[in-house]
Design a protein around this motif. Structure first.
Motif, short mmCIF file in Angstrom:
data_model
loop_
_atom_site.label_atom_id
_atom_site.label_comp_id
_atom_site.label_asym_id
_atom_site.label_seq_id
_atom_site.Cartn_x
_atom_site.Cartn_y
_atom_site.Cartn_z
N THR A 127 -16.66 34.95 -39.41
CA THR A 127 -17.63 35.40 -38.65
C THR A 127 -19.05 35.51 -39.44
OG1 THR A 127 -16.21 36.92 -37.52
CG2 THR A 127 -18.63 37.50 -37.37
N LYS A 128 -20.11 35.13 -38.82
CA LYS A 128 -21.47 35.24 -39.46
C LYS A 128 -22.47 35.77 -38.68
CE LYS A 128 -21.02 31.34 -42.71
NZ LYS A 128 -21.61 30.29 -43.45
N GLU A 129 -23.60 36.26 -39.33
CA GLU A 129 -24.91 36.76 -38.59
C GLU A 129 -26.04 35.94 -38.91
OE1 GLU A 129 -24.97 40.77 -39.97
OE2 GLU A 129 -23.28 41.35 -38.68
N ALA A 130 -26.67 35.92 -37.89
CA ALA A 130 -28.20 35.36 -38.06
C ALA A 130 -29.04 36.48 -38.03
CB ALA A 130 -28.56 34.39 -36.94
N LEU A 131 -29.76 36.64 -39.11
CA LEU A 131 -30.62 37.79 -39.20
C LEU A 131 -32.33 37.49 -39.35
CD1 LEU A 131 -28.94 39.46 -42.22
CD2 LEU A 131 -28.80 40.09 -39.93
N ILE A 136 -29.73 38.98 -34.83
CA ILE A 136 -29.97 38.43 -33.60
C ILE A 136 -28.76 37.54 -33.10
CG2 ILE A 136 -32.63 38.09 -33.96
CD1 ILE A 136 -31.94 35.11 -34.93
N ALA A 137 -27.88 37.34 -34.07
CA ALA A 137 -26.81 36.73 -33.36
C ALA A 137 -25.50 36.91 -34.31
CB ALA A 137 -26.95 35.19 -33.36
N GLU A 138 -24.36 36.98 -33.52
CA GLU A 138 -23.15 37.01 -34.65
C GLU A 138 -22.08 36.00 -33.64
OE1 GLU A 138 -19.57 40.36 -34.30
OE2 GLU A 138 -21.04 40.71 -35.91
N TYR A 139 -21.78 35.20 -34.56
CA TYR A 139 -20.88 33.96 -34.28
C TYR A 139 -20.03 33.54 -35.20
CZ TYR A 139 -24.26 31.76 -37.66
OH TYR A 139 -24.85 31.50 -38.78
N PHE A 140 -19.18 32.49 -34.97
CA PHE A 140 -18.14 31.78 -35.86
C PHE A 140 -18.60 30.50 -36.36
CE2 PHE A 140 -15.57 34.08 -32.71
CZ PHE A 140 -14.70 34.75 -33.72
N ALA A 141 -18.50 30.40 -37.78
CA ALA A 141 -19.05 29.02 -38.60
C ALA A 141 -17.83 28.62 -39.70
CB ALA A 141 -20.36 29.75 -39.09
N VAL A 142 -17.96 27.55 -39.84
CA VAL A 142 -17.06 27.14 -40.92
C VAL A 142 -17.25 27.81 -42.30
CG1 VAL A 142 -16.19 25.04 -42.37
CG2 VAL A 142 -16.37 25.18 -39.79
N SER A 143 -16.49 28.35 -43.14
CA SER A 143 -17.01 28.73 -44.40
C SER A 143 -16.88 27.63 -45.51
CB SER A 143 -15.85 29.75 -44.87
OG SER A 143 -15.79 30.08 -46.25
N GLU A 144 -17.96 27.10 -46.05
CA GLU A 144 -18.13 26.42 -46.95
C GLU A 144 -17.10 26.55 -48.44
OE1 GLU A 144 -21.37 23.12 -48.96
OE2 GLU A 144 -21.84 25.14 -48.18
N GLU A 145 -17.10 27.91 -48.62
CA GLU A 145 -16.12 28.18 -49.77
C GLU A 145 -14.81 27.78 -49.32
OE1 GLU A 145 -17.14 29.27 -52.77
OE2 GLU A 145 -19.07 28.79 -52.06
N LYS A 146 -14.31 28.07 -48.18
CA LYS A 146 -13.00 27.60 -47.75
C LYS A 146 -12.69 26.21 -47.86
CE LYS A 146 -11.78 31.96 -45.22
NZ LYS A 146 -11.23 32.43 -43.85
N VAL A 147 -13.73 25.55 -47.36
CA VAL A 147 -13.48 23.95 -47.41
C VAL A 147 -13.49 23.54 -48.91
CG1 VAL A 147 -14.75 21.86 -46.95
CG2 VAL A 147 -15.08 23.92 -45.35
N PHE A 150 -19.87 28.23 -33.30
CA PHE A 150 -18.78 28.53 -32.46
C PHE A 150 -18.94 29.98 -31.91
CE2 PHE A 150 -17.87 25.43 -35.60
CZ PHE A 150 -17.41 24.43 -35.06
N VAL A 151 -18.52 29.97 -30.45
CA VAL A 151 -18.50 31.24 -29.95
C VAL A 151 -17.20 31.58 -29.20
CG1 VAL A 151 -20.96 31.33 -29.56
CG2 VAL A 151 -19.69 30.22 -27.88
N GLY A 152 -17.07 32.70 -28.89
CA GLY A 152 -15.91 33.25 -27.86
C GLY A 152 -14.49 33.06 -28.61
N ASP A 153 -13.61 33.67 -27.75
CA ASP A 153 -12.24 33.50 -28.19
C ASP A 153 -11.60 32.10 -28.43
OD1 ASP A 153 -12.36 36.16 -28.03
OD2 ASP A 153 -11.20 36.21 -26.22
N ALA A 154 -12.38 31.04 -27.80
CA ALA A 154 -11.93 29.76 -27.70
C ALA A 154 -12.63 28.77 -28.72
CB ALA A 154 -12.18 28.99 -26.21
N LYS A 155 -13.70 29.53 -29.45
CA LYS A 155 -14.58 29.05 -30.45
C LYS A 155 -15.30 27.90 -30.11
CE LYS A 155 -12.55 31.98 -33.32
NZ LYS A 155 -11.53 32.53 -32.71
#
Length: 263
Positions: A181-185, A201-212, A67-72
């Protein structure tokens, strides 16, 4: 709807579309589609492509879904850098095993917003290389949309419904505060084979499995029953694809390097 009387300025997300025009028999009545040698060349410069939520599972087999940007906005990651697509070759073809997103398959058609009359107008990208006068598959026949155009209209209608479903899905993730927020390394190797410093190499939004996992049993059952839980886990599993994407980029870079004999 293809009526363009009193056409107002159009708005909307038009990635890939450099010259979108409201479709009309007056303007496009002589145009048709002709096969071209590089059908997906227009995607080759895009490293991300939008997805709808129902595409998460098939897309996850090929790409990281993030997921990217303010609109995810959910997107499929097809390259590590802007202007790079590791899944579209020099011949303008997708890799045989790669999933082709609906956003790509609907091209050159797209819905745009008529903000004055509050409606959607079907547009076509006049700059599409396979749109030509007298093309073998016409856009109009006897002044009416051809079967090809009617099928495109139906596809765009379905895409619009999926887009709205995707917005509702993102709103649900936001309401439940499941995104983080997560990072790809990437960890390159030194000449001696040891690990060098990791590179982001990237910073983005992702679902947190712990929160799920922290959701109540009732909420988890609700997400399971409405199909959201399956889409969430398709997205989470897709993130394993970062390693494959990095390996593809490294392999492509290595292939582009001249050999010692040709240096």
């Amino acid at each position: 709807m293809t009526d363009t009387t009193n056409a107002a300025p159009l708005s909307g997300n038009v990635l890939f579309y450099s010259q979108p025009e409201p479709l009309s028999v007056e303007t496009h009545g002589k145009l048709g589609v002709e096969p071209v040698a590089q059908p997906y060349a227009f995607v080759a410069q895009s490293n991300i492509v939008p997805l709808t939520v129902t595409e998460f599972a098939p897309a996850a087999l090929s790409y990281p879904v993030i997921f990217v940007g303010d609109a995810k906005q959910p997107v499929a990651v097809m390259g590590l850098r802007q202007g790079e697509n590791l899944f579209v070759n020099e011949g303008g073809e997708f890799r045989a095993e790669a999933y082709i997103p609906a956003y790509v398959r609907r091209y050159p058609f797209v819905f745009a917003n008529d903000d004055v009359q509050k409606r959607l107008i079907l547009c076509v990208d006049r700059s599409a290389p396979f749109l030509t006068e007298g093309g073998s598959t016409p856009l109009f026949v006897d002044g009416q949309p051809s079967p090809y155009t009617q099928q495109a209209m139906e596809f765009c209608n379905s895409f619009e419904q999926e887009r709205q479903r995707t917005e509702a899905f993102i709103a649900l993730l936001t309401e439940l505060d499941l995104l983080e927020t997560k990072e790809a390394l990437f960890t390159p190797r030194n000449p001696d084979g040891t690990a060098a410093a990791p590179q982001k190499i990237a910073e983005y939004f992702a679902v947190s499995e712990e929160k799920v996992k922290g959701l109540s049993a009732e909420k988890l059952a609700e997400l399971r029953d409405n199909g959201a839980l399956g889409q969430i886990y398709a997205h989470i599993v897709s993130l394993l694809g970062w390693d494959r994407l990095i390996a593809m980029a490294v392999q492509q870079a290595a292939a582009a390097q001249p050999t010692a004999g040709n240096a």
